[in-house]
Design an enzyme around this catalytic site. Structure first.
Site, PDB file in Angstrom:
ATOM      1  N   ARG A   1       0.817  -1.213   0.000  1.00 31.49           N
ATOM      2  CA  ARG A   1       0.000   0.000   0.000  1.00 31.49           C
ATOM      3  C   ARG A   1       0.851   1.263   0.000  1.00 31.49           C
ATOM      4  NH1 ARG A   1      -1.283   2.758   4.002  1.00 31.49           N
ATOM      5  NH2 ARG A   1      -1.223   1.043   5.491  1.00 31.49           N
TER       6      ARG A   1
ATOM      7  N   TYR B   1     -13.446  13.675 -18.482  1.00 27.38           N
ATOM      8  CA  TYR B   1     -14.007  12.347 -18.223  1.00 27.38           C
ATOM      9  C   TYR B   1     -15.117  12.440 -17.169  1.00 27.38           C
ATOM     10  CZ  TYR B   1     -14.025   7.450 -16.763  1.00 27.38           C
ATOM     11  OH  TYR B   1     -14.396   6.177 -16.443  1.00 27.38           O
TER      12      TYR B   1
ATOM     13  N   ASP C   1      -4.765  15.060 -17.984  1.00 23.29           N
ATOM     14  CA  ASP C   1      -5.106  13.650 -18.110  1.00 23.29           C
ATOM     15  C   ASP C   1      -4.748  13.277 -19.546  1.00 23.29           C
ATOM     16  OD1 ASP C   1      -6.375  11.249 -18.748  1.00 23.29           O
ATOM     17  OD2 ASP C   1      -8.106  11.642 -17.451  1.00 23.29           O
TER      18      ASP C   1
ATOM     19  N   LYS D   1      -6.238   1.996 -20.293  1.00 19.11           N
ATOM     20  CA  LYS D   1      -6.499   2.206 -21.712  1.00 19.11           C
ATOM     21  C   LYS D   1      -5.218   1.911 -22.519  1.00 19.11           C
ATOM     22  CE  LYS D   1     -10.378   3.563 -19.866  1.00 19.11           C
ATOM     23  NZ  LYS D   1     -10.647   4.937 -19.521  1.00 19.11           N
TER      24      LYS D   1
HETATM   25  C1  LIG Z   1     -11.190   5.660 -18.351  1.00 17.86           C
HETATM   26  C2  LIG Z   1     -10.738   7.053 -18.076  1.00 17.86           C
HETATM   27  C3  LIG Z   1     -10.513   7.501 -16.755  1.00 17.86           C
HETATM   28  C4  LIG Z   1     -10.797   6.640 -15.551  1.00 17.86           C
HETATM   29  O1  LIG Z   1      -9.889   5.594 -15.462  1.00 17.86           O
HETATM   30  P1  LIG Z   1     -10.205   4.181 -14.753  1.00 17.86           P
HETATM   31  O2  LIG Z   1      -8.980   3.386 -15.029  1.00 17.86           O
HETATM   32  O3  LIG Z   1     -11.450   3.646 -15.381  1.00 17.86           O
HETATM   33  O4  LIG Z   1     -10.414   4.479 -13.306  1.00 17.86           O
HETATM   34  C5  LIG Z   1     -10.014   8.781 -16.593  1.00 17.86           C
HETATM   35  N1  LIG Z   1      -9.782   9.601 -17.638  1.00 17.86           N
HETATM   36  C6  LIG Z   1     -10.009   9.213 -18.911  1.00 17.86           C
HETATM   37  C7  LIG Z   1      -9.740  10.168 -20.015  1.00 17.86           C
HETATM   38  C8  LIG Z   1     -10.499   7.924 -19.168  1.00 17.86           C
HETATM   39  O5  LIG Z   1     -10.735   7.559 -20.432  1.00 17.86           O
END
Ligand SMILES: *Cc1c(COP(=O)(O)O)cnc(C)c1O
Length: 381
Positions: free
Chosen positions: A46, A100, A172, A197
């Protein structure tokens, strides 16, 4: 270290244990404390300091142009740790108006409830950032490429604006990926991802990551250590393996995506294609200046928008799913999935119509994807 991406992706943060080309998985939750071990050196999953966690975090940070990194159990865990690590009650943030959905809910819900206020801004219009400024403004949070319309943020303006106004900048970078945009090389303070992703890319790991200077990542890690969303070593190992093919995957996916988008734009059944690599995209020039590629997601609408669901469901190679960035192609109707929680009028204002179809292009042969789209568009519905 040579500077070319495909070399760095293989050689950054490697050969850490006995020269092994693949880092062993350290599952142990118990690590012996030699005499005199400082509190900060206690090893524990953790506390985000096991080998599989730290090595992949270092690799991703290097690819993003930073000195330090952290991996987390999901993209949302990375976003939460970053925002509570960097900002305090009383602070005001400028946040992109089409971020998001989970990020939007987090900042207008949980953070607002805890005294961090937010103004939504247009990422592609620095004038909207200036108009939103308040004496207590402390941060700017944007997505370089937005979902599902693929609007492009004015990435070159972020660092000078934030430096002049004393704000911390956070992006992001999930949709662009470090293949096409390396935030650390553009003076942006912190970059984070849903590593679920493109970074992992194989649709089999949920993960997040944060990269920045040592000092900022330490602040964020201190919060992450308390929040508890650390990445399991097995998942960290899979993410590490996934990143090794990042450049090859994402460039190939992006080339296919542009090919498919161009074909759709010329198809009589299509009303509009939103892809920043097409000259018809309103920020095509900006995208070409600041990004070295346009990503592998785009969206489109049909001349007969009422057929969107039937067309999406007639596809055979594209899986109908809200995620993105994996090796298999996906299709989804955001108004009925990722953006279904938004009020209909907010959705309309954001330009996300009921008939908008979002596509994530995978690694299939693009000619097969075109044939599949052709049969779905021609299907009687
Ligand atoms: C999917 C996504 C998130 C969230 O991520 P998780 O791994 O599902 O928690 C945040 N920002 C963007 C642009 C995303 O596509």
């Amino acid at each position: 270290m040579p500077d070319r991406f495909d070399t760095r992706v293989l050689h950054e943060a490697e050969r850490c244990v006995e020269g092994a080309a693949s880092l062993p998985i350290f599952r142990s939750t118990v690590w012996e404390l030699p005499p005199g071990t400082a509190y900060a050196d206690i090893r524990y999953p953790r506390l985000n300091n096991l080998p599989n966690q730290t090595v992949v975090a270092r690799k991703i940070a290097a690819l993003e142009g930073y000195e330090a990194g952290l991996v987390t159990a999901s993209g949302m865990a990375a976003i939460l740790a970053t925002l509570v690590g960097l900002f305090r009650p009383g602070d005001h943030l400028l946040v992109g108006d089409t971020v998001y959905g989970g990020t939007h809910s987090l900042v207008v819900g949980e953070l607002a409830d805890r005294g961090i206020t937010v103004t939504r801004v247009d990422g592609s219009d620095p004038g909207s950032w200036t108009r939103a400024l308040r004496p207590e403004s402390r941060g700017l949070y944007l997505e370089p490429l937005t979902n599902p319309l693929l609007a492009v943020a004015d990435l070159a303006a972020i660092a000078p604006f934030c430096r002049a106004q004393g704000l911390l900048s956070v992006v992001d970078n999930t949709f662009a990926s470090p293949v096409f945009f390396q935030p650390g090389r553009h003076g942006i303070d912190v970059s984070l991802h849903s590593a679920t992703k493109y970074l992992n890319g194989h649709s089999d790991v949920a993960a997040g990551c944060v990269s920045g200077s040592k000092a900022l990542v330490q602040r964020i890690t201190n919060k992450a250590n308390l929040l508890g969303g650390s990445l399991d070593p097995q998942a960290a190992w899979l993410l590490h393996r996934g990143t090794k093919t990042l450049g090859l995957r994402v460039r190939h996916q992006a080339a296919s995506a542009l090919h498919v988008a161009r074909w759709l734009e010329g198809h009589e059944a299509i009303a509009r294609v939103n892809h920043p690599g097409l000259p018809s995209h309103p920020q095509h020039a900006l995208a070409s200046q600041v990004l070295s590629g346009h990503g592998a997601c785009f969206s489109f609408t049909l001349g007969e928008p009422g057929r969107a669901e039937a067309v999406a469901r007639s596809l055979r190679l594209f899986t109908y799913s809200a995620s993105l960035g994996g090796v298999e192609s996906l299709v989804v109707i955001p108004a009925k999935s990722s953006h279904a929680g938004m009020a209909a009028e907010d959705r309309a204002e954001a330009g996300i119509s009921e008939g908008l179809i979002r596509v994530s292009i995978g690694l299939e042969d693009p000619e097969d994807l075109l044939e599949d789209l052709a049969q779905a568009l021609a299907a009687k519905s």
